[in-house]
Design an enzyme around this catalytic site. Structure first.
Site, PDB file in Angstrom:
ATOM      1  N   GLU A 175      -6.253 -10.691  -1.168  1.00 54.14           N
ATOM      2  CA  GLU A 175      -7.067 -10.441   0.041  1.00 54.14           C
ATOM      3  C   GLU A 175      -8.543 -10.361  -0.324  1.00 54.14           C
ATOM      4  OE1 GLU A 175      -5.599  -7.084   2.301  1.00 54.14           O
ATOM      5  OE2 GLU A 175      -3.510  -7.631   1.938  1.00 54.14           O
ATOM      6  N   HIS A 212     -10.523  -6.004  -2.194  1.00 51.04           N
ATOM      7  CA  HIS A 212     -11.587  -5.827  -1.193  1.00 51.04           C
ATOM      8  C   HIS A 212     -12.723  -5.068  -1.878  1.00 51.04           C
ATOM      9  CE1 HIS A 212      -9.078  -7.179   2.101  1.00 51.04           C
ATOM     10  NE2 HIS A 212      -8.117  -6.337   1.732  1.00 51.04           N
ATOM     11  N   ASN A 268       2.101  -5.219  -3.165  1.00 50.96           N
ATOM     12  CA  ASN A 268       0.689  -5.514  -2.888  1.00 50.96           C
ATOM     13  C   ASN A 268      -0.075  -4.221  -2.620  1.00 50.96           C
ATOM     14  OD1 ASN A 268      -1.279  -7.668  -2.282  1.00 50.96           O
ATOM     15  ND2 ASN A 268      -1.236  -6.920  -0.173  1.00 50.96           N
ATOM     16  N   ASP A 281     -12.272 -10.222  -0.695  1.00 53.52           N
ATOM     17  CA  ASP A 281     -13.568 -10.340  -0.024  1.00 53.52           C
ATOM     18  C   ASP A 281     -14.547  -9.410  -0.736  1.00 53.52           C
ATOM     19  OD1 ASP A 281     -12.635  -7.914   1.106  1.00 53.52           O
ATOM     20  OD2 ASP A 281     -12.527  -8.700   3.135  1.00 53.52           O
ATOM     21  N   GLU A 311       0.805  -1.243   0.000  1.00 56.93           N
ATOM     22  CA  GLU A 311       0.000   0.000   0.000  1.00 56.93           C
ATOM     23  C   GLU A 311       0.831   1.284   0.000  1.00 56.93           C
ATOM     24  OE1 GLU A 311      -2.765  -0.329   3.259  1.00 56.93           O
ATOM     25  OE2 GLU A 311      -3.760  -2.058   2.376  1.00 56.93           O
TER      26      GLU A 311
HETATM   27  C1  XIL Z   1      -6.458  -6.168   8.251  1.00 52.38           C
HETATM   28  C2  XIL Z   1      -6.821  -7.327   9.154  1.00 52.38           C
HETATM   29  O1  XIL Z   1      -7.727  -8.167   8.483  1.00 52.38           O
HETATM   30  C3  XIL Z   1      -7.422  -6.810  10.433  1.00 52.38           C
HETATM   31  O2  XIL Z   1      -7.599  -7.870  11.365  1.00 52.38           O
HETATM   32  C4  XIL Z   1      -6.543  -5.743  11.052  1.00 52.38           C
HETATM   33  O3  XIL Z   1      -7.178  -5.185  12.168  1.00 52.38           O
HETATM   34  C5  XIL Z   1      -6.227  -4.668  10.072  1.00 52.38           C
HETATM   35  O4  XIL Z   1      -5.641  -5.245   8.921  1.00 52.38           O
HETATM   36  N1  XIL Z   1      -4.960  -4.521   3.686  1.00 52.38           N
HETATM   37  C6  XIL Z   1      -4.006  -5.377   4.142  1.00 52.38           C
HETATM   38  C7  XIL Z   1      -4.301  -6.264   5.289  1.00 52.38           C
HETATM   39  O5  XIL Z   1      -2.925  -5.491   3.542  1.00 52.38           O
HETATM   40  O6  XIL Z   1      -3.173  -6.507   6.088  1.00 52.38           O
HETATM   41  C8  XIL Z   1      -5.417  -5.700   6.135  1.00 52.38           C
HETATM   42  O7  XIL Z   1      -5.736  -6.666   7.145  1.00 52.38           O
HETATM   43  C9  XIL Z   1      -6.602  -5.350   5.285  1.00 52.38           C
HETATM   44  C10 XIL Z   1      -6.244  -4.313   4.266  1.00 52.38           C
END
Ligand code: XIL
Length: 461
Positions: free
Chosen positions: A283, A254, A218, A285, A175
């Protein structure tokens, strides 16, 4: 104890992780039950995979999930994880604040729990993450440029060194770009003190720290073609042109109603792949429910399958109830580990059978899932969760087949009976409400053979 050594791949190579041993046992178990009971006239169960990991593996991909170490004591969590996934990402346990909350003091315990569980199950592991502005302890932000650079190197060296040989791919930098139309870098201690070169520096340090793992960049909101993904694309193109080590780009993915799966998702993955890097969905969802959520999930899977360098998909959690966005029910299993419509659409997009043999709730009358529990000396305990489908059942039975010279020496929470060989135990139990589950257990004397038992299908009575 490590039962199997997962096959790790060299940078730049693709391919599925080895299949889960438990899952293979379940599949073999189903055919063994058919053979034992002499059932004929059924279509062959051999071709279509009935779990996400096996279906993905048949397409040359892995299918992973984020794993939380503190959930590994929950039976349904573990059996769903073991049965359906062949790659794991520690959800929080390998972040800077988790590993080096205070300067110079490294704590790998929780990360190790995730890695050891995954490797014991033959899963591969994604490392997440080394350099990120978030979940970064305050002390890092207080350093001057010189110290920050040496602490970044030290952190990369220590963490990658600790996990050397166990991680298929690392998110080296996470990020680093801002949202919006600027395409600018995100402000962070690394950016403000080390300047634009910090990402390149981190990747070079990472390659030195472990030359045999893949190095990924990422990010989120880079899933479609937009200003932010254009900026990442330009960076990756520049890295490839100048020989800065980078092997893969992760697309967090996401999604929700304000940020749906973009129409140019596949095209975006493809343009990155065309730069000569692997792409991975890291990641995933998607908030929502029912058929619209299922369709969005299927579209993501189809996009990955259409891009040959898209090597795998990771969903950001096992069950809705533990999702970081639990209010949006964004995952494939609901809070009771029932398979959601999105599960079936993903399995079917992966070319799997869409069958319901593991987690329950998909309309089948009852289902079983196995997990290995305690292990000591010459024996181990197995645990089988039996779950009713969408209707109540008045009774159930399933089989547990051990491999000679193994013997089952004890059982609990069910009524066992035995075949002539003593290797096949039929376990019976009573009524279950719709969606409800029960767990029975047994002890296997290994007599030198540690292979897992085969569990038959679930039958109601
Ligand atoms: C999130 C986790 O799922 C949570 O449990 C935590 O509180 C915050 O981080 N981008 C990422 C992940 O790269 O590491 C994040 O994970 C979600 C967004």
């Amino acid at each position: 104890m490590v039962k199997r050594t997962p096959v790790l791949r060299a940078p730049g190579t693709a391919g599925p992780a080895p299949r889960s041993r438990t899952r293979r046992a379940l599949v073999l178990g189903a055919s063994a039950v058919l053979a034992l009971t002499g059932v004929t006239g059924l279509s062959s169960p051999a071709s279509a995979a009935s779990s996400l990991d096996e279906a993905a593996a048949a397409k040359g991909r892995y299918f992973g999930t984020a794993v939380a170490a503190n959930r590994l004591s929950e039976g349904d969590y573990v059996s769903t994880l073991n049965n359906e996934f062949n790659s794991a990402t520690a959800e929080n346990e390998m972040k800077w604040d988790a590993i080096q909350g205070s300067r110079g003091s490294f704590n790998f315990a929780a990360g190790d729990r995730v890695v050891n569980h995954a490797r014991n199950q033959g899963m591969q592991v994604r490392g997440h993450t080394l350099v990120w502005h978030s979940q970064l302890p305050g002390w890092v932000g207080n350093l001057g440029a010189g110290e920050l650079r040496s602490e970044m190197r030290n952190h990369i060296n220590r963490v990658m060194g600790h996990y050397r040989g166990k991680i298929a791919a690392w998110d080296v930098v996470n990020e680093a770009f801002q949202d919006g139309s600027s395409g600018a870098r995100r402000n962070s201690p690394f950016q403000s003190k080390l300047g634009n070169g910090y990402i390149e520096e981190a990747f070079r340090m990472a390659r030195e720290a472990d030359p045999n793992t893949k190095l990924c960049y990422n990010d989120y909101n880079t899933d479609g073609i937009n200003a932010k993904s254009n900026a990442v694309y330009a960076m990756v193109r520049d890295f490839k042109a100048r020989g800065v080590p980078i092997d893969c780009v992760g697309f967090q993915s996401h999604f929700n109603s304000a940020s749906p799966v973009p129409g140019d998702y596949q095209a975006n993955l493809q343009r990155f792949a065309d730069l000569g890097v692997e792409v991975q969905i890291t990641e995933l969802d998607i908030e929502g429910s029912g058929s619209s959520q299922a369709t969005s999930y299927a579209n993501v899977v189809k996009a990955c399958l259409a891009v040959s360098r898209c090597t795998g998909i990771t969903v950001w959690g096992v069950t809705d109830k533990y999702s970081w966005r639990s209010g949006g029910t964004p995952l494939l299993f609901d809070g009771n580990y029932n398979k959601k419509p999105a599960y079936h659409s993903v399995l079917s997009a992966l070319g799997g059978s869409g069958g319901d043999d593991g987690g329950g709730g998909g309309g089948g009358a009852c289902t079983v899932s196995y997990s290995k529990a305690e292990e000591w000396g010459d024996r181990f305990n197995g645990r089988v969760t039996v779950r009713a489908g969408s209707s109540a059942i008045s009774g159930w039975r399933t089989t547990v087949t051990v491999t000679s010279p193994q013997k089952i020496s004890a059982t609990w929470n069910g009524t066992p009976s035995w075949d002539g060989s003593g290797n096949v135990m039929t376990m019976r139990g009573g009524q279950l409400a719709a969606g409800a589950s029960t767990t029975f257990g047994f002890t296997v004397m290994t007599n030198g053979n540690t292979s897992p038992p085969s569990i038959g299908t679930c039958t109601t009575s």
